[in-house]
Design an enzyme around this catalytic site. Structure first.
Site, PDB file in Angstrom:
ATOM      1  N   ALA A 269      -1.017  61.563  53.923  1.00  0.00           N
ATOM      2  CA  ALA A 269       0.104  60.733  53.513  1.00  0.00           C
ATOM      3  C   ALA A 269       0.244  59.577  54.498  1.00  0.00           C
ATOM      4  CB  ALA A 269       1.398  61.540  53.477  1.00  0.00           C
ATOM      5  N   MET A 270       1.116  58.621  54.134  1.00  0.00           N
ATOM      6  CA  MET A 270       1.257  57.426  54.967  1.00  0.00           C
ATOM      7  C   MET A 270       2.711  57.003  55.073  1.00  0.00           C
ATOM      8  SD  MET A 270      -0.237  55.213  56.808  1.00  0.00           S
ATOM      9  CE  MET A 270       0.746  53.999  57.684  1.00  0.00           C
ATOM     10  N   GLU A 271       3.109  56.682  56.311  1.00  0.00           N
ATOM     11  CA  GLU A 271       4.525  56.481  56.654  1.00  0.00           C
ATOM     12  C   GLU A 271       5.045  55.069  56.439  1.00  0.00           C
ATOM     13  OE1 GLU A 271       1.980  57.043  58.929  1.00  0.00           O
ATOM     14  OE2 GLU A 271       2.301  55.890  60.765  1.00  0.00           O
ATOM     15  N   ASN A 272       4.466  54.271  55.541  1.00  0.00           N
ATOM     16  CA  ASN A 272       4.955  52.907  55.292  1.00  0.00           C
ATOM     17  C   ASN A 272       6.478  52.842  55.287  1.00  0.00           C
ATOM     18  OD1 ASN A 272       2.126  52.393  54.445  1.00  0.00           O
ATOM     19  ND2 ASN A 272       2.771  53.619  52.683  1.00  0.00           N
ATOM     20  N   HIS A 304       6.723  65.064  58.631  1.00  0.00           N
ATOM     21  CA  HIS A 304       5.902  64.220  59.501  1.00  0.00           C
ATOM     22  C   HIS A 304       6.078  62.738  59.152  1.00  0.00           C
ATOM     23  CE1 HIS A 304       2.245  63.353  61.941  1.00  0.00           C
ATOM     24  NE2 HIS A 304       2.110  62.367  61.069  1.00  0.00           N
ATOM     25  N   GLU A 305       5.904  62.413  57.886  1.00  0.00           N
ATOM     26  CA  GLU A 305       5.986  60.994  57.496  1.00  0.00           C
ATOM     27  C   GLU A 305       7.403  60.471  57.696  1.00  0.00           C
ATOM     28  OE1 GLU A 305       3.137  59.828  57.299  1.00  0.00           O
ATOM     29  OE2 GLU A 305       2.101  61.708  56.877  1.00  0.00           O
ATOM     30  N   HIS A 308       8.091  59.671  61.287  1.00  0.00           N
ATOM     31  CA  HIS A 308       7.461  58.434  61.729  1.00  0.00           C
ATOM     32  C   HIS A 308       8.422  57.246  61.662  1.00  0.00           C
ATOM     33  CE1 HIS A 308       3.307  59.024  62.797  1.00  0.00           C
ATOM     34  NE2 HIS A 308       2.899  59.484  61.622  1.00  0.00           N
TER      35      HIS A 308
HETATM   36  N1  TRP Z   1      -0.548  57.535  59.651  1.00  0.00           N
HETATM   37  C1  TRP Z   1      -0.924  58.539  58.689  1.00  0.00           C
HETATM   38  C2  TRP Z   1      -0.265  59.837  59.132  1.00  0.00           C
HETATM   39  O1  TRP Z   1      -0.456  60.334  60.177  1.00  0.00           O
HETATM   40  C3  TRP Z   1      -2.410  58.742  58.631  1.00  0.00           C
HETATM   41  C4  TRP Z   1      -3.111  58.019  57.558  1.00  0.00           C
HETATM   42  C5  TRP Z   1      -2.813  58.011  56.251  1.00  0.00           C
HETATM   43  C6  TRP Z   1      -4.279  57.232  57.648  1.00  0.00           C
HETATM   44  N2  TRP Z   1      -3.748  57.293  55.557  1.00  0.00           N
HETATM   45  C7  TRP Z   1      -4.640  56.811  56.379  1.00  0.00           C
HETATM   46  C8  TRP Z   1      -5.080  56.876  58.687  1.00  0.00           C
HETATM   47  C9  TRP Z   1      -5.758  56.041  56.133  1.00  0.00           C
HETATM   48  C10 TRP Z   1      -6.196  56.105  58.446  1.00  0.00           C
HETATM   49  C11 TRP Z   1      -6.526  55.698  57.190  1.00  0.00           C
HETATM   50  O2  TRP Z   1       0.541  60.378  58.477  1.00  0.00           O
HETATM   51 ZN    ZN Z   2       1.184  60.588  61.330  1.00  0.00          ZN
END
Ligand code: TRP
Ligand code: ZN
Length: 878
Positions: A269-272, A304-305, A308
């Site tokens: 997942a990604m914390e945008n 986690h996200e 962040h």
């Molecule tokens: N920052 C994300 C996390 O720790 C990690 C992550 C999600 C990521 N997608 C990515 C890192 C693509 C590199 C590329 O939750």
């Molecule tokens: Zn993270």
């Protein structure tokens, strides 16, 4: 190496950016292969950078739709150069100016899943680490922070949902069936936190009122028809928001918080900012489709996200070398959250299992690197267990060293000093040095020295004076590029058990309150005035991520397994005792003998089962033998995975025979016919029942097949169904394929559920598995274009099937090499991840080692490798 070595980036060469971008105005017209991104950047020279230098904006596989405009004037062709990797403006003004750039994109062709791409019914983005440059030319580095205003336009039918970071400020209809939405994010952020989603999605809504009484609209967007599978994620989100207020004093800072689940995603997942994008695997769950483990994963990743938002977003990283600043800290925070939500000791055991299985192995092989690396060729390859999980351990040690109160004060310093900025590890650690008035310079070695420290504990007992002396010796092994190591600061929580199994009061020199801080290569600690020789329980709660050896006898270990007041060390004592038997057994097996057994271990199992007060989840952990990876890691070299498998299954059978009656009672007593609930208590009971089933069926005979099939058939939830199927998958009887066929029929069309079906088949420890995996690659449930499918089938085979991936004939290695070579041009990040399976290839016995090397060299000799794969093969073979 046919392809060119990618260039290295070095921490020591960090320079502040020459230009800053204060404001970004994006206008994104989503329109298939004619998608246009227009960006207006407010740029100014950075007073801390160099002056009179060209402005270089990063790009990656993009082209301009027309000449850039500087302060509304078209640049002449001589004024700039454009390549797919960069846009260079030779002589920008020495004052603030605006730059307008338009790029044209084709999201459907973006198979790398970095930048703007399509997943199912949605356009979505992934920008960390360096994906924003695939959308528009930009100074793509985390120390350039800007506020963003984003206008998105799309067809109303195709994309009724239009989302970006921050708060929604405007929306409206346009001619030709189109519409638009405008989003404004008031918080300055680096471009890796930018996100945009446009698509036809279902939504689940809720709300949260913050401590100071602000109302936050919450929404989770999922594929239509899956809305009812998002309720657990929503619940986990609200609990995370509350917990961060209660425990860290962190309040949410926008009017909305949105989560979008997509089915094509490179990571978890990604914390945008304000718009988390998730792999749907970490959002969607129902009792019929997800296991208890999946629920736990969702809870942890949602947390986690969300966490962040403060550790990563409000305070970000100066450069990518500081990745652990946000990741290690945020993993620490999500682990603490889970410990508070569920059972703390069980969470600790499962985190430590994971750390040892992946991070310790990484640290002992060719990919070893410090928690804060000082050089990289491809940053994507540093989203590792070392940065994340060891990074979290380092924070936990810091808390143990300075105490909880000073730790919390240090966190307060961190939030107040660095809010809105891009920080470094030194700045972070300085907050705790100040909060505790401690010199933490030696502690910083945890960030710069790779390798797992080894601590040897020996003891002596002087009956006449009642003195127990503990000698501790630390060594840090060599790792790539680091031959000489300094002694580290190692906080070891400990206790001394008296003959009655109770903790003795500890009053020795340097060892008050149960914490020994080892900060020299060697140190002795004396405890005087004891009545009898105590039994040492050290590294309680796994206070330091080290490899520990002790002079504890097996009887001491069984004593600890029974009486230690620290549940973690109860578990550890049994693991250590079992590992000792298993390692002797592996040698016996390789010498042509039968696997070994130890009746005292069986008695320890029996007494754990008989403990009336034990938490079922903890008992499930106590009864689970060390994994094949655990055994291989402990052996360290000349590893023969077949002998390890034989030793382990042999011991499992012997133990199960000894406690058969107790296991059967346990198994029967834990039935639950009530409705499924994913709560930790119910999950613990299911876990224990599954462990009992696994042991009872260790014989892998007809009766085992029948029982496992009955368990599978009687299941009224996915957890029980999967535990039955997992046990069956190891038993070569007709019931196995019958159950696999039934499972497929039940869940046909449900990709996430079929991933479990793919994985279980990929980890069967039998010679036919590689062919089965090859067949499954042609199955309609599989697709090489989807990272979850690739990981479920090929990733599971490579990472979780030690005997078959490491086949003596090298066919497993060759198979993986073919896959990596084939996938690399399409999705280098996923291809590179698969190569992680080679993280300990040099530890194999010579025959297998030679075949692994051959496969790696074949990859290395391939033309046009991505930086991702090329970096890893270079390091693997170095
Ligand atoms: N920052 C994300 C996390 O720790 C990690 C992550 C999600 C990521 N997608 C990515 C890192 C693509 C590199 C590329 O939750
Ligand atoms: Zn993270």
């Amino acid at each position: 190496m046919r392809s060119e070595e990618p260039r290295s980036v070095r921490l020591s060469e960090y320079r502040p950016p020459d230009y800053l971008i204060d404001q970004v105005d994006l206008d994104v017209v989503l329109d298939g292969d004619k998608t246009l991104v227009t960006s207006v950047l407010e740029i100014r020279p950075n007073p801390e950078g160099r002056s009179n230098v060209p402005l270089v904006l990063d790009g990656d596989e993009i082209t301009l739709a027309g000449p850039p405009l500087l302060d509304n004037d078209e640049l002449t062709p001589e004024a700039y150069v454009e390549t797919p990797q960069a846009l260079r403006i030779h002589m920008p003004p020495k004052r603030a100016f605006s730059l307008k750039i338009t790029t044209k994109l084709d999201p459907a062709k973006n198979t790398k899943l970095m930048g703007l791409y399509r997943s199912g019914a949605a356009y979505c983005t992934q920008c960390e680490a360096e994906g924003f440059r695939r959308i528009t030319y930009f100074i793509d580095r985390p120390d350039v922070l800007s506020t963003y205003r984003v206008r998105i336009e799309a067809g109303r039918k195709e994309a009724p949902v239009l989302l970006s970071n921050g708060n929604p400020v405007e929306a409206g209809l346009l001619p030709n069936g189109r519409h638009y939405a405008v989003w404004d994010d008031p918080w300055p952020k680096p471009c890796y936190l930018f996100a945009l989603v446009g698509g036809d999605l279902g939504v689940v809504r809720d709300s949260f009122v913050t401590v100071s009484g602000r109302h936050v609209g919450l929404a989770i967007y999922v594929e239509h028809g899956k809305e009812d599978r998002a309720s657990y994620a929503m619940d986990a989100l609200k609990r995370s928001m509350k917990w961060d207020e209660d425990v860290f004093g962190r309040e949410y800072d926008l009017q909305v918080f949105n989560i979008v689940a997509v089915s094509d995603f490179n990571m978890g997942a990604m914390e945008n900012k304000g718009l988390n994008v998730f792999n749907d695997k970490y959002v969607l769950a129902s009792g019929d489709t997800a296991t208890d483990g999946d629920y736990a994963g969702i809870e942890a990743v949602i947390a986690h996200e969300y966490f962040h938002n403060w550790t990563g977003n409000r305070i970000t990283c100066r450069d990518w070398f500081q990745l652990c600043l946000k990741e290690g800290l945020t993993v620490f925070r999500d682990q603490e959250f889970t410990a508070d939500m569920r059972s703390r000791p069980v969470e600790r055991i499962s985190d430590v299992r994971g750390l040892r299985a992946i991070q310790f192995v990484e640290d002992a092989g060719p990919f070893a690197h410090p928690v804060r690396p000082d050089t990289y060729r491809e940053i994507n390859n540093f989203y590792t267990a070392t940065v994340y999980e060891k990074g979290a351990e380092v924070i936990r040690m810091l808390q143990a060293l300075i105490g909880r109160d000073a730790f919390r004060l240090g966190m307060e310093f961190y939030f107040s000093r660095h809010d809105g900025r891009a920080a470094t590890i030194e700045e972070f650690i300085a907050c705790f040095a100040d909060a505790s008035a401690t010199d933490l310079s030696q502690f910083l070695l945890w960030y710069s020295q790779a390798g797992t420290p080894e601590v040897a504990a020996t003891s002596s007992w002087d009956e006449d004076t009642g003195t127990y002396t503990l000698n501790l010796l630390q060594t840090v092994p060599k790792t790539p590029g680091q031959d000489i190591k300094k002694p580290m600061v190692i906080p070891l929580a400990f206790g001394l058990l008296g003959m009655d199994g109770e903790d003795l009061p500890i009053g020795g020199d340097n060892a008050e309150s149960g914490l020994i801080v080892l900060n020299k290569a060697e140190h002795s600690f004396a405890f005087r005035g004891l009545n009898s020789r105590p039994v040492l329980s050290i590294n309680r709660t796994f206070s330091a991520p080290v490899k520990l050896t002790t002079d504890l006898t097996e009887n001491d270990l069984f004593f600890l397994a029974r009486y230690d007041s620290d549940p973690f060390n109860r578990w550890q004592a049994l693991q250590t005792a079992a590992l000792r038997v298993l390692i002797r057994s592996v040698h016996a097996v390789r010498g042509g003998n039968r696997p070994l057994n130890d009746p005292r271990l069986a008695e320890a199992f029996a007494s754990a089962i008989a403990d009336p007060e034990i938490d079922p989840a903890l008992l499930a952990q106590l009864l689970a033998l060390p994994s094949e990876t655990d055994i291989a890691r402990e052996i360290g070299n000349d590893v023969d995975p077949d002998a390890i498998y034989a030793a382990r299954i042999g011991l499992k059978r012997a133990l199960a025979r000894f406690v058969r009656g107790a296991l059967a009672d346990l198994y029967r007593g834990l039935v639950n016919d009530g409705p499924y609930s994913p709560d930790a208590r119910a999950a613990g009971r299911r876990a224990l029942r599954a462990t009992a089933l696994d042991l009872i069926c260790a014989e892998q005979d007809d009766a085992s097949a029948m029982l496992a099939f009955a368990h599978y058939s009687a299941a009224n939830n996915m957890t029980d169904r999967m535990s039955g199927l997992a046990v069956l998958s190891g038993i070569d009887r007709p019931e196995r394929d019958q159950a696999f066929a039934d499972f497929y029929k039940r869940h046909k069309g449900d990709a996430l559920v079929l991933d479990k079906w793919l994985s279980l088949q990929a980890v069967i420890p039998e010679a036919g598995t590689l062919d089965r995996v090859r067949r499954l690659m042609k199955h309609e449930a599989f697709s090489m274009a989807n990272p979850n499918r690739v990981r479920a089938l090929i990733g599971a085979f490579a990472a979780s099937n030690p005997t078959q991936f490491n086949r003596a004939d090298g066919a497993g290695f060759d198979f993986l090499a073919d896959i990596v070579i084939d996938l690399d041009p399409k999705n280098p990040q996923v291809a590179a991840r698969l190569l992680g399976a080679f993280r300990s290839w040099r530890a194999l016995e010579p025959g297998r080692r030679g075949r692994a090397e051959f496969a790696l060299k074949r990859i290395a000799a391939t033309d046009k490798l991505s930086p991702d794969v090329s970096d890893l093969v270079i390091r693997a073979l170095a």
